[in-house]
Write a protein that holds these residues in place. Sequence first.
Motif, mmCIF file in Angstrom:
data_model
loop_
_atom_site.group_PDB
_atom_site.id
_atom_site.type_symbol
_atom_site.label_atom_id
_atom_site.label_comp_id
_atom_site.label_asym_id
_atom_site.label_seq_id
_atom_site.Cartn_x
_atom_site.Cartn_y
_atom_site.Cartn_z
ATOM 1 N N MET A 37 1.037 -1.497 -0.147
ATOM 2 C CA MET A 37 -0.266 0.022 -0.124
ATOM 3 C C MET A 37 0.769 1.363 0.156
ATOM 4 N N ALA A 38 0.863 2.272 -0.872
ATOM 5 C CA ALA A 38 1.318 3.026 -0.856
ATOM 6 C C ALA A 38 0.844 4.061 0.220
ATOM 7 N N SER A 39 2.205 4.869 0.754
ATOM 8 C CA SER A 39 1.891 5.800 1.968
ATOM 9 C C SER A 39 0.925 7.162 1.310
ATOM 10 N N GLY A 40 0.673 8.157 2.475
ATOM 11 C CA GLY A 40 -0.210 8.891 1.725
ATOM 12 C C GLY A 40 1.334 10.665 1.191
ATOM 13 N N GLN A 41 2.436 10.613 1.418
ATOM 14 C CA GLN A 41 3.103 11.281 1.205
ATOM 15 C C GLN A 41 3.778 10.650 -0.336
ATOM 16 N N ALA A 42 3.701 9.558 -0.576
ATOM 17 C CA ALA A 42 3.977 8.690 -2.453
ATOM 18 C C ALA A 42 2.550 9.340 -2.874
ATOM 19 N N ALA A 94 0.515 11.931 -2.831
ATOM 20 C CA ALA A 94 0.291 13.001 -3.019
ATOM 21 C C ALA A 94 1.222 14.040 -3.338
ATOM 22 N N GLY A 95 3.073 13.278 -3.541
ATOM 23 C CA GLY A 95 3.432 13.163 -4.380
ATOM 24 C C GLY A 95 3.647 13.046 -5.937
ATOM 25 N N LEU A 121 1.517 26.916 -16.954
ATOM 26 C CA LEU A 121 1.499 28.048 -16.449
ATOM 27 C C LEU A 121 2.627 28.424 -15.403
ATOM 28 N N PRO A 122 3.048 29.533 -15.878
ATOM 29 C CA PRO A 122 4.660 29.477 -15.015
ATOM 30 C C PRO A 122 4.586 29.215 -13.173
ATOM 31 N N VAL A 123 3.219 29.882 -12.705
ATOM 32 C CA VAL A 123 3.376 29.637 -11.398
ATOM 33 C C VAL A 123 3.091 28.312 -10.710
ATOM 34 N N ILE A 124 1.820 27.958 -11.775
ATOM 35 C CA ILE A 124 1.196 26.365 -10.984
ATOM 36 C C ILE A 124 2.006 25.363 -11.584
ATOM 37 N N GLY A 125 2.657 25.448 -12.284
ATOM 38 C CA GLY A 125 3.535 24.451 -12.030
ATOM 39 C C GLY A 125 4.879 24.294 -11.788
ATOM 40 N N LEU A 126 5.176 25.120 -11.521
ATOM 41 C CA LEU A 126 6.625 25.229 -10.702
ATOM 42 C C LEU A 126 6.014 24.577 -9.447
ATOM 43 N N VAL A 127 5.480 25.335 -8.461
ATOM 44 C CA VAL A 127 4.650 24.837 -7.265
ATOM 45 C C VAL A 127 4.728 23.613 -7.621
ATOM 46 N N LEU A 128 3.225 23.106 -8.500
ATOM 47 C CA LEU A 128 3.631 21.772 -8.622
ATOM 48 C C LEU A 128 5.044 20.829 -8.345
ATOM 49 N N GLY A 129 5.585 21.238 -9.439
ATOM 50 C CA GLY A 129 6.195 20.573 -9.322
ATOM 51 C C GLY A 129 7.597 20.172 -8.152
ATOM 52 N N VAL A 130 7.982 20.656 -7.664
ATOM 53 C CA VAL A 130 8.323 21.973 -6.456
ATOM 54 C C VAL A 130 7.673 20.366 -5.526
ATOM 55 N N LEU A 131 6.902 20.658 -5.393
ATOM 56 C CA LEU A 131 6.078 19.655 -4.154
ATOM 57 C C LEU A 131 5.889 18.276 -4.588
ATOM 58 N N GLY A 132 5.776 17.559 -6.005
ATOM 59 C CA GLY A 132 6.114 16.482 -6.456
ATOM 60 C C GLY A 132 7.075 16.030 -5.959
ATOM 61 N N THR A 133 8.275 16.710 -6.091
ATOM 62 C CA THR A 133 9.792 16.430 -6.175
ATOM 63 C C THR A 133 10.085 16.412 -5.110
ATOM 64 N N VAL A 134 9.064 17.098 -3.806
ATOM 65 C CA VAL A 134 9.388 16.864 -2.329
ATOM 66 C C VAL A 134 8.634 15.758 -1.637
ATOM 67 N N PHE A 135 7.250 15.784 -1.665
ATOM 68 C CA PHE A 135 6.468 14.731 -1.650
ATOM 69 C C PHE A 135 7.177 13.119 -1.995
ATOM 70 N N GLY A 136 6.841 13.102 -3.354
ATOM 71 C CA GLY A 136 8.412 11.951 -3.757
ATOM 72 C C GLY A 136 9.542 11.713 -3.216
ATOM 73 N N ALA A 137 10.329 12.261 -2.858
ATOM 74 C CA ALA A 137 11.047 11.597 -1.658
ATOM 75 C C ALA A 137 10.998 11.405 -0.848
ATOM 76 N N LEU A 138 10.346 12.275 0.141
ATOM 77 C CA LEU A 138 9.600 11.621 1.529
ATOM 78 C C LEU A 138 9.030 10.499 1.881
#
Length: 78
Positions: free
Chosen positions: A1-6, A8-9, A22-39
Motif C-alpha cells: 500500500m502506498a503511503s500518503g506522501q507517495a 501526494a507526490g 502555467l508558470p507559477v502553478i506548474g513550478l509550485v506543483l513540480g516542487v511539491l511533487g519532488t518533495v513529497f516523492g522523496a519523502l
Amino acid sequence: MASGQAIAGFICGLLGAVLFWLPVIGLVLGVLGTVFGALGIGAARAVRAPTGMAWAGLFLGMCAVGWSVMFMVILVTP
C-alpha cells in the motif's frame, strides 16, 4: 500500500507536468511533487513497502520543474 506522501507526490507531480505551461502553478506543483516523492520513498523504504508511486512522483515533479523553468525562459527571452 502506498503511503500518503507517495500519493501526494504522484498527484502533484502529474498535475505539475500537465500544467507546466502555467508558470507559477506548474513550478509550485513540480516542487511539491519532488518533495513529497522523496519523502514517500523514505517512508516506503522504512516499512518495506513498494516505492513505485513515490518514484513516479519524484520523476514527474522534476520534469515539471524543468519544463516550467524552460517555458518561463522562453516567455521572457525576446
